[in-house]
Write a protein that holds these residues in place. Structure first.
Motif, PDB file in Angstrom:
ATOM      1  N   CYS A 198     -21.351  24.314   7.026  1.00  0.00           N
ATOM      2  CA  CYS A 198     -20.326  24.955   7.848  1.00  0.00           C
ATOM      3  C   CYS A 198     -20.720  26.387   8.188  1.00  0.00           C
ATOM      4  O   CYS A 198     -20.682  26.793   9.357  1.00  0.00           O
ATOM      5  CB  CYS A 198     -18.993  24.930   7.098  1.00  0.00           C
ATOM      6  N   MET A 199     -21.127  27.157   7.182  1.00  0.00           N
ATOM      7  CA  MET A 199     -21.495  28.550   7.418  1.00  0.00           C
ATOM      8  C   MET A 199     -22.755  28.658   8.261  1.00  0.00           C
ATOM      9  O   MET A 199     -22.869  29.542   9.124  1.00  0.00           O
ATOM     10  CB  MET A 199     -21.662  29.288   6.080  1.00  0.00           C
ATOM     11  N   PHE A 200     -23.707  27.739   8.040  1.00  0.00           N
ATOM     12  CA  PHE A 200     -24.939  27.743   8.836  1.00  0.00           C
ATOM     13  C   PHE A 200     -24.625  27.535  10.308  1.00  0.00           C
ATOM     14  O   PHE A 200     -25.107  28.282  11.182  1.00  0.00           O
ATOM     15  CB  PHE A 200     -25.891  26.654   8.335  1.00  0.00           C
ATOM     16  N   MET A 201     -23.815  26.527  10.625  1.00  0.00           N
ATOM     17  CA  MET A 201     -23.506  26.232  12.021  1.00  0.00           C
ATOM     18  C   MET A 201     -22.573  27.278  12.631  1.00  0.00           C
ATOM     19  O   MET A 201     -22.679  27.585  13.826  1.00  0.00           O
ATOM     20  CB  MET A 201     -22.920  24.830  12.143  1.00  0.00           C
ATOM     21  N   GLN A 202     -21.648  27.819  11.839  1.00  0.00           N
ATOM     22  CA  GLN A 202     -20.815  28.907  12.372  1.00  0.00           C
ATOM     23  C   GLN A 202     -21.667  30.118  12.728  1.00  0.00           C
ATOM     24  O   GLN A 202     -21.450  30.755  13.767  1.00  0.00           O
ATOM     25  CB  GLN A 202     -19.722  29.295  11.369  1.00  0.00           C
ATOM     26  N   ASN A 203     -22.620  30.445  11.877  1.00  0.00           N
ATOM     27  CA  ASN A 203     -23.529  31.549  12.198  1.00  0.00           C
ATOM     28  C   ASN A 203     -24.256  31.293  13.513  1.00  0.00           C
ATOM     29  O   ASN A 203     -24.312  32.148  14.399  1.00  0.00           O
ATOM     30  CB  ASN A 203     -24.565  31.721  11.083  1.00  0.00           C
ATOM     31  N   THR A 204     -24.813  30.088  13.657  1.00  0.00           N
ATOM     32  CA  THR A 204     -25.611  29.771  14.840  1.00  0.00           C
ATOM     33  C   THR A 204     -24.757  29.765  16.099  1.00  0.00           C
ATOM     34  O   THR A 204     -25.133  30.352  17.125  1.00  0.00           O
ATOM     35  CB  THR A 204     -26.300  28.406  14.674  1.00  0.00           C
ATOM     36  N   LEU A 205     -23.592  29.112  16.050  1.00  0.00           N
ATOM     37  CA  LEU A 205     -22.764  29.003  17.248  1.00  0.00           C
ATOM     38  C   LEU A 205     -22.087  30.325  17.604  1.00  0.00           C
ATOM     39  O   LEU A 205     -21.821  30.581  18.781  1.00  0.00           O
ATOM     40  CB  LEU A 205     -21.723  27.892  17.080  1.00  0.00           C
ATOM     41  N   GLY A 233     -19.768  18.028  18.862  1.00  0.00           N
ATOM     42  CA  GLY A 233     -20.142  18.208  20.266  1.00  0.00           C
ATOM     43  C   GLY A 233     -19.060  18.921  21.039  1.00  0.00           C
ATOM     44  O   GLY A 233     -19.332  19.775  21.895  1.00  0.00           O
ATOM     45  N   ALA A 234     -17.796  18.585  20.749  1.00  0.00           N
ATOM     46  CA  ALA A 234     -16.678  19.297  21.361  1.00  0.00           C
ATOM     47  C   ALA A 234     -16.674  20.757  20.929  1.00  0.00           C
ATOM     48  O   ALA A 234     -16.407  21.663  21.728  1.00  0.00           O
ATOM     49  CB  ALA A 234     -15.356  18.620  20.989  1.00  0.00           C
ATOM     50  N   GLU A 235     -16.976  20.989  19.643  1.00  0.00           N
ATOM     51  CA  GLU A 235     -17.042  22.369  19.148  1.00  0.00           C
ATOM     52  C   GLU A 235     -18.136  23.160  19.866  1.00  0.00           C
ATOM     53  O   GLU A 235     -17.959  24.335  20.188  1.00  0.00           O
ATOM     54  CB  GLU A 235     -17.294  22.375  17.640  1.00  0.00           C
ATOM     55  N   LEU A 236     -19.265  22.510  20.113  1.00  0.00           N
ATOM     56  CA  LEU A 236     -20.368  23.181  20.805  1.00  0.00           C
ATOM     57  C   LEU A 236     -19.944  23.638  22.195  1.00  0.00           C
ATOM     58  O   LEU A 236     -20.341  24.726  22.635  1.00  0.00           O
ATOM     59  CB  LEU A 236     -21.572  22.245  20.888  1.00  0.00           C
ATOM     60  N   THR A 237     -19.129  22.844  22.889  1.00  0.00           N
ATOM     61  CA  THR A 237     -18.697  23.259  24.233  1.00  0.00           C
ATOM     62  C   THR A 237     -17.915  24.562  24.182  1.00  0.00           C
ATOM     63  O   THR A 237     -17.975  25.362  25.116  1.00  0.00           O
ATOM     64  CB  THR A 237     -17.835  22.178  24.917  1.00  0.00           C
ATOM     65  N   THR A 238     -17.174  24.790  23.087  1.00  0.00           N
ATOM     66  CA  THR A 238     -16.366  26.009  22.989  1.00  0.00           C
ATOM     67  C   THR A 238     -17.209  27.239  22.707  1.00  0.00           C
ATOM     68  O   THR A 238     -16.715  28.370  22.827  1.00  0.00           O
ATOM     69  CB  THR A 238     -15.281  25.884  21.897  1.00  0.00           C
ATOM     70  N   ALA A 239     -18.470  27.041  22.314  1.00  0.00           N
ATOM     71  CA  ALA A 239     -19.373  28.171  22.066  1.00  0.00           C
ATOM     72  C   ALA A 239     -20.047  28.638  23.346  1.00  0.00           C
ATOM     73  O   ALA A 239     -20.883  29.536  23.308  1.00  0.00           O
ATOM     74  CB  ALA A 239     -20.417  27.800  21.017  1.00  0.00           C
ATOM     75  N   CYS A 240     -19.682  28.027  24.472  1.00  0.00           N
ATOM     76  CA  CYS A 240     -20.176  28.459  25.776  1.00  0.00           C
ATOM     77  C   CYS A 240     -19.061  29.213  26.505  1.00  0.00           C
ATOM     78  O   CYS A 240     -17.876  29.026  26.219  1.00  0.00           O
ATOM     79  CB  CYS A 240     -20.609  27.252  26.608  1.00  0.00           C
ATOM     80  N   GLY A 299     -15.292  22.601  11.612  1.00  0.00           N
ATOM     81  CA  GLY A 299     -15.905  23.526  10.657  1.00  0.00           C
ATOM     82  C   GLY A 299     -16.981  24.396  11.249  1.00  0.00           C
ATOM     83  O   GLY A 299     -17.552  25.239  10.566  1.00  0.00           O
ATOM     84  N   TRP A 300     -17.278  24.189  12.543  1.00  0.00           N
ATOM     85  CA  TRP A 300     -18.331  24.971  13.193  1.00  0.00           C
ATOM     86  C   TRP A 300     -17.749  26.099  14.045  1.00  0.00           C
ATOM     87  O   TRP A 300     -18.434  26.641  14.901  1.00  0.00           O
ATOM     88  CB  TRP A 300     -19.196  24.061  14.073  1.00  0.00           C
ATOM     89  N   GLY A 301     -16.484  26.438  13.811  1.00  0.00           N
ATOM     90  CA  GLY A 301     -15.832  27.504  14.577  1.00  0.00           C
ATOM     91  C   GLY A 301     -15.078  27.002  15.782  1.00  0.00           C
ATOM     92  O   GLY A 301     -14.498  27.794  16.533  1.00  0.00           O
ATOM     93  N   GLY A 302     -15.054  25.683  15.985  1.00  0.00           N
ATOM     94  CA  GLY A 302     -14.453  25.124  17.183  1.00  0.00           C
ATOM     95  C   GLY A 302     -12.954  25.333  17.282  1.00  0.00           C
ATOM     96  O   GLY A 302     -12.432  25.526  18.382  1.00  0.00           O
ATOM     97  N   ALA A 303     -12.250  25.291  16.159  1.00  0.00           N
ATOM     98  CA  ALA A 303     -10.796  25.461  16.205  1.00  0.00           C
ATOM     99  C   ALA A 303     -10.434  26.882  16.632  1.00  0.00           C
ATOM    100  O   ALA A 303      -9.567  27.080  17.491  1.00  0.00           O
ATOM    101  CB  ALA A 303     -10.179  25.140  14.845  1.00  0.00           C
ATOM    102  N   ALA A 304     -11.064  27.868  16.024  1.00  0.00           N
ATOM    103  CA  ALA A 304     -10.769  29.262  16.364  1.00  0.00           C
ATOM    104  C   ALA A 304     -11.093  29.552  17.819  1.00  0.00           C
ATOM    105  O   ALA A 304     -10.324  30.219  18.529  1.00  0.00           O
ATOM    106  CB  ALA A 304     -11.558  30.203  15.449  1.00  0.00           C
TER     107      ALA A 304
END
Length: 299
Positions: free
Chosen positions: A126-133, A155-162, A185-190
Motif C-alpha cells: 500500500c505504501m509503495f504504490m501510494q508513494n509511486t502514484l 486500475g480505477a485508482e490509477l485513473t485518479t492519479a492523472c 489502498g493506493w490513494g484512490g479513495a482520497a
C-alpha cells in the motif's frame, strides 16, 4: 509573535519540500520497509510498463493483456522507475497512460495478492504504490488516463492519479474493492473525493458501481467521450485533446502544472510561497522575454 514565526517557517518548509522531485509520502519512520517489499514484488513477474516520448508528450503503456493489464509485482517496480524517469524529463509537457490491446487495467495480479496476504506485506505494498502514484500525480506534466475497456480496482485508482480522464465508447471505471473485502489502498479513495466530492465517491465505493462514459461525464470523473474505441484511433484522439493544453515551451507548461499541484495539496500560505518560487523560475525567462518582445498579451 513566536508562534506566528514558527507557523510561517513550517509553511515555507512545506512549500520547499513539495517542490523537490521524488518526494515520497512514506519512509522508514512510518514503518515502510521499501527494500523488503521490492524483493517480494520482484518474485512476481510478467507484463511490462513501456514508456515512449515524442515531442514533449509521453505515452506510458501497461502491457499485460493476458490478465487485462493487471499489475504484477515487477510491473509495480517498473512503474516506479518510469515515474522517476518522467520526473527528470526536462523537455516533457504531457503524459498519456493507456493499457495494451484496448483495455486499461484490472488492478493487481491476484497471484501476488494471495501470496502477500500478511498485514505487514499489505501495508508495505500500500505504501509503495501510494508513494509511486502520488509522485505520478505530482509530475510537472499534464497527465491523461486513456480509459479503454475496463479500469477496475487498482486500475480505477490509477485513473485518479492523472489530471484528466478520457473514455472510449463502452469503457467503464469501477472501484470493485468492496467485493474483495477491501477499500482502495493506493490513494484512490482520497483522490476520488477530490475529483467528484465525498457523496458521489461514497456511492461509487460502497456500491461498487459501474461508471460508464455518460455517468463519468455527469460526475466530473471524465472530461470527454472519444469517438473511437479500438485500434490506434483512441490514442490519436487523446493526443489531439491533450495538445490544446500543452502548446508552448516545456518550462512554462511544467510551471503551470506545479502551481496547480501546490494549490491542490498545500495549505494556502504554503501554496502561495510555492507559487512565488515557481513564478521566479519563469519570470525573465526565454518564453517571458520573447512574449514581451512580441507584445503577445495585446494581440
Amino acid at each position: 509573535m513566536a508562534v506566528s514565526l514558527w507557523k510561517s517557517s513550517v509553511q515555507t518548509t512545506k512549500s520547499r519540500l513539495f517542490l523537490q522531485r521524488g518526494m515520497s509520502l512514506y519512509n522508514g519512520t512510518h514503518g515502510f520497509e521499501e527494500e523488503e517489499i521490492k524483493k517480494k514484488l520482484q518474485q512476481f513477474g510478467g507484463g511490462s510498463i513501456h514508456l515512449s516520448k515524442d515531442n514533449g508528450i509521453g505515452v506510458l503503456t501497461l502491457n499485460n493483456p493476458k490478465l487485462m493489464n493487471a499489475f504484477t509485482g515487477t510491473m509495480m517496480l517498473e512503474l516506479q522507475e518510469r515515474v522517476t524517469e518522467l520526473e527528470n524529463w526536462k523537455d516533457g509537457k504531457g503524459l498519456i497512460i493507456q493499457g495494451a490491446e484496448n483495455t486499461f487495467c484490472s488492478g493487481s495480479d491476484l497471484n501476488a495478492v494471495r501470496t502477500m496476504s500478511s498485514p505487514q506485506d499489505g501495508m508495505n505494498m500500500c505504501m509503495f504504490m501510494q508513494n509511486t502514484l502520488t509522485r505520478l500525480k505530482r509530475l510537472p506534466l499534464i497527465s491523461v488516463a486513456l480509459v479503454q475497456g475496463k479500469a477496475l480496482g487498482g486500475g480505477a485508482e490509477l485513473t485518479t492519479a492523472c489530471d484528466f480522464r478520457l473514455m472510449t465508447p463502452g469503457s467503464e471505471i469501477r472501484f470493485v474493492h468492496k467485493q474483495m473485502g477491501l477499500v482502495p489502498g493506493w490513494g484512490g479513495a482520497a483522490r476520488l473525493v477530490q475529483i467528484v466530492g465525498s457523496g458521489p465517491a461514497l456511492k461509487l465505493l460502497s456500491g461498487a458501481l459501474k461508471v460508464d462514459p455518460e455517468k463519468a461525464l455527469h460526475l466530473g470523473l471524465a472530461e470527454e467521450t472519444l469517438l473511437s474505441s479500438d485500434g490506434t484511433r483512441p490514442l490519436e484522439e487523446a493526443q489531439a485533446w491533450l495538445h490544446q493544453y500543452t502548446k508552448g515551451p516545456a518550462e512554462v507548461i511544467q510551471a503551470v502544472k506545479k502551481v496547480i499541484a501546490a494549490g491542490r495539496e498545500l495549505q494556502l500560505e504554503a501554496a502561495l510561497r510555492a507559487e512565488k518560487d515557481i513564478f521566479g523560475t519563469v519570470w525573465g525567462g526565454p518564453a517571458n522575454l520573447q512574449a514581451l518582445a512580441q507584445r503577445t498579451k495585446h494581440k
